[in-house]
Design a protein around this motif. Structure first.
Motif, PDB file in Angstrom:
ATOM      1  N   TRP A  44      66.659  -4.491  12.361  1.00 21.58           N
ATOM      2  CA  TRP A  44      65.440  -4.146  11.628  1.00 21.58           C
ATOM      3  C   TRP A  44      65.794  -3.553  10.271  1.00 21.58           C
ATOM      4  O   TRP A  44      65.074  -3.738   9.293  1.00 21.58           O
ATOM      5  N   GLU A  48      64.557  -7.106   6.278  1.00 21.50           N
ATOM      6  CA  GLU A  48      63.761  -7.374   5.076  1.00 21.50           C
ATOM      7  C   GLU A  48      64.601  -7.534   3.811  1.00 21.50           C
ATOM      8  O   GLU A  48      64.084  -7.916   2.768  1.00 21.50           O
ATOM      9  N   TRP A  72      52.044  -4.968   8.718  1.00 22.15           N
ATOM     10  CA  TRP A  72      53.276  -4.321   9.172  1.00 22.15           C
ATOM     11  C   TRP A  72      53.208  -2.810   8.924  1.00 22.15           C
ATOM     12  O   TRP A  72      53.518  -2.010   9.804  1.00 22.15           O
ATOM     13  N   ASP A  76      53.109  -0.041  11.634  1.00 25.13           N
ATOM     14  CA  ASP A  76      54.207   0.936  11.637  1.00 25.13           C
ATOM     15  C   ASP A  76      53.691   2.366  11.791  1.00 25.13           C
ATOM     16  O   ASP A  76      54.311   3.196  12.463  1.00 25.13           O
ATOM     17  N   TYR A 100      62.090   0.748   9.758  1.00 27.12           N
ATOM     18  CA  TYR A 100      61.398  -0.408   9.190  1.00 27.12           C
ATOM     19  C   TYR A 100      60.149  -0.035   8.402  1.00 27.12           C
ATOM     20  O   TYR A 100      59.702  -0.799   7.573  1.00 27.12           O
ATOM     21  N   THR A 104      59.862  -1.736   4.773  1.00 27.22           N
ATOM     22  CA  THR A 104      58.660  -2.511   4.453  1.00 27.22           C
ATOM     23  C   THR A 104      57.960  -1.936   3.229  1.00 27.22           C
ATOM     24  O   THR A 104      57.435  -2.688   2.400  1.00 27.22           O
ATOM     25  N   TYR A 282      50.321  -5.848  14.766  1.00 26.07           N
ATOM     26  CA  TYR A 282      51.564  -6.604  14.530  1.00 26.07           C
ATOM     27  C   TYR A 282      51.381  -8.092  14.858  1.00 26.07           C
ATOM     28  O   TYR A 282      51.812  -8.962  14.117  1.00 26.07           O
ATOM     29  N   ARG A 286      51.037 -11.825  11.972  1.00 31.10           N
ATOM     30  CA  ARG A 286      51.825 -13.058  11.770  1.00 31.10           C
ATOM     31  C   ARG A 286      50.917 -14.226  11.353  1.00 31.10           C
ATOM     32  O   ARG A 286      51.366 -15.175  10.727  1.00 31.10           O
ATOM     33  N   ASN A 314      63.701  -7.939  17.785  1.00 33.41           N
ATOM     34  CA  ASN A 314      62.683  -7.819  18.839  1.00 33.41           C
ATOM     35  C   ASN A 314      63.267  -8.095  20.221  1.00 33.41           C
ATOM     36  O   ASN A 314      62.899  -7.435  21.190  1.00 33.41           O
ATOM     37  N   ASP A 340      54.200  -6.583  22.591  1.00 27.22           N
ATOM     38  CA  ASP A 340      54.218  -6.864  21.145  1.00 27.22           C
ATOM     39  C   ASP A 340      55.505  -7.566  20.754  1.00 27.22           C
ATOM     40  O   ASP A 340      55.482  -8.602  20.075  1.00 27.22           O
ATOM     41  N   ALA A 341      56.621  -7.013  21.204  1.00 24.15           N
ATOM     42  CA  ALA A 341      57.912  -7.596  20.820  1.00 24.15           C
ATOM     43  C   ALA A 341      58.060  -9.017  21.355  1.00 24.15           C
ATOM     44  O   ALA A 341      58.521  -9.909  20.637  1.00 24.15           O
ATOM     45  N   CYS A 344      55.792 -11.332  19.387  1.00 21.29           N
ATOM     46  CA  CYS A 344      56.328 -11.488  18.019  1.00 21.29           C
ATOM     47  C   CYS A 344      57.547 -12.419  18.013  1.00 21.29           C
ATOM     48  O   CYS A 344      57.743 -13.161  17.051  1.00 21.29           O
TER      49      CYS A 344
END
Ligand SMILES: NC(=[NH2+])NCCC[C@H](N)C(=O)O
Length: 379
Positions: A44, A48, A72, A76, A100, A104, A282, A286, A314, A340-341, A344
């Motif tokens: 993580w 980015e 995001w 977060d 993160y 971000t 989250y 996407r 993730n 969520d993970a 994602c």
């Protein structure tokens, strides 16, 4: 502060993990879980960076959806608060969230800079240049004999009242128009002595004395300064966040809220709610990115490594939770984070597939174009 579980149980624990991560590793399972958590944290941390580099290189951010990044940040915030409140979450989950959030924010600031501040500045420069050009081309107007212009006053001194009034009105209107008067002045100067004469002539419409020009030039500055100021404040708040988060967390652990992940009696309902809200944000985040790729029919400007790294992060995140315990109570408490993970990962997989598809498609199209051009040249 009550002794931690590690101390109470007199088990061989990893000191530095206990010290820096406030986590207790008492067996192999804990250690594997922590390694997964750490891997997730590292991925993580760098996820980015590829996109940041792409934006730096191209000076454009058109490939990445701003809405996606904003979700995001919103997610977060829920995530961080949820991790602080829910004792069943692992310390690495909290540190990952912290990391993160910062990266971000950096990415978002870069986008705001290139998409808004830099573009606005370039546009302003263009408009000013165009205006200068037009000013140069404009034929010199004869002075208007109006009562306000100061012209009708024979032998009028520079201190005459109408002259002064005209000066202030002129400066204000110039500041309002956003045109740096010195540009106009210089433009006129470039047009030759006749233009200079018209500037020195108090009755001229183009009058822009250097004093007012300085004034106006500095008047245009507060806009970027105020923008920079507000981002400075924003950044300062972001930098302060870890300290406050740590303090909160340590306070929380200190008061026995989190029994170093081994015993759980109560779960935070609010923490759970925040967890579910985070997951919803989250996951839905996407969609704008997927939609942007479809709408453009291209993935130009998008760095796939951001999603590859996010995918790995993730997966290891899920691993860190599941390896630690298979106890249903704990898994249930971690459900928003787990779900969520997992979702994602699926969505990131889809975005990576989109990337491969559009890239191949574009390459094939380019090859076809090349062939057609070759044929046309041969015939
Ligand atoms: N700012 C961030 N990178 N947040 C991380 C979001 C984590 C979430 N599981 C996702 O993949 O969307």
């Amino acid at each position: 502060m009550p002794p931690s579980y590690c101390v109470k149980e007199r088990k061989p624990c990893v000191r530095w993990v206990e010290k820096y991560f406030k986590d207790c590793l008492c067996n192999l399972k804990d250690e594997i879980s922590f390694s997964f958590g750490l891997t997730s944290l590292v991925f993580w941390g760098v996820a980015e960076i590829p996109q940041i580099i792409t934006i730096f290189r191209t000076k454009k951010s058109h490939g990445v959806s701003l809405v996606f990044l904003l979700t995001w940040v919103a997610g977060d915030i829920c995530n961080l608060t949820g991790c602080i409140l829910e004792p069943a979450t692992l310390p690495t989950q909290y540190y990952t969230a912290l990391l993160y959030t910062i990266t971000t924010i950096v990415l978002l600031l870069l986008i705001v800079y290139y998409d808004y501040i830099s573009r606005w500045y370039k546009h302003r420069q263009k408009v000013n240049l165009k205006r200068d050009h037009e000013e140069e081309k404009k034929p010199l107007k004869p002075p208007k004999p109006t009562s306000k212009s100061g012209i009708p006053i024979p032998n009028g001194t520079p201190k005459a009242a109408p002259r002064q009034e005209h000066y202030y009105m002129s400066a204000r209107s110039l500041a309002g128009s956003g045109t740096p008067p010195w540009g106009t002045y210089m433009g006129a100067a470039k047009s030759g002595p006749a233009a200079m004469e018209s500037i020195n002539d108090s009755s001229s419409d183009n009058e822009a004395p250097p004093a007012s020009s300085n004034n106006s030039a500095t008047q245009a500055m507060p806009i970027p300064r105020s923008v920079a100021g507000s981002y400075g404040t924003f950044l300062a708040a972001a930098v302060n966040l870890p300290l406050r988060g740590n303090a909160l967390r340590e306070g929380y652990i200190g008061f026995g809220g989190r029994k170093l992940l081994q015993e759980y009696e109560t779960h935070s309902t609010f923490g759970q709610w925040l967890g579910w809200l985070m997951a919803a944000i989250y996951i839905s985040g996407r969609v704008p990115q997927i939609w942007l790729n479809i709408k453009r029919g291209s993935v130009e400007g998008l760095n796939p490594f951001m999603f590859v790294f996010a995918l790995v992060a993730n997966v290891t995140y899920v691993g860190s939770i599941l390896v630690r315990t298979t106890e249903w109570e704990r898994i249930k408490a971690n459900m928003p984070w787990l779900l969520d993970a997992v979702i994602c990962v699926a969505l990131d997989f889809f975005i990576i597939s989109q990337y491969i598809y559009y890239r191949c498609f574009q390459r094939r199209e380019a090859r076809d174009d090349h062939k057609e051009a070759g044929k046309a040249a041969a015939s």
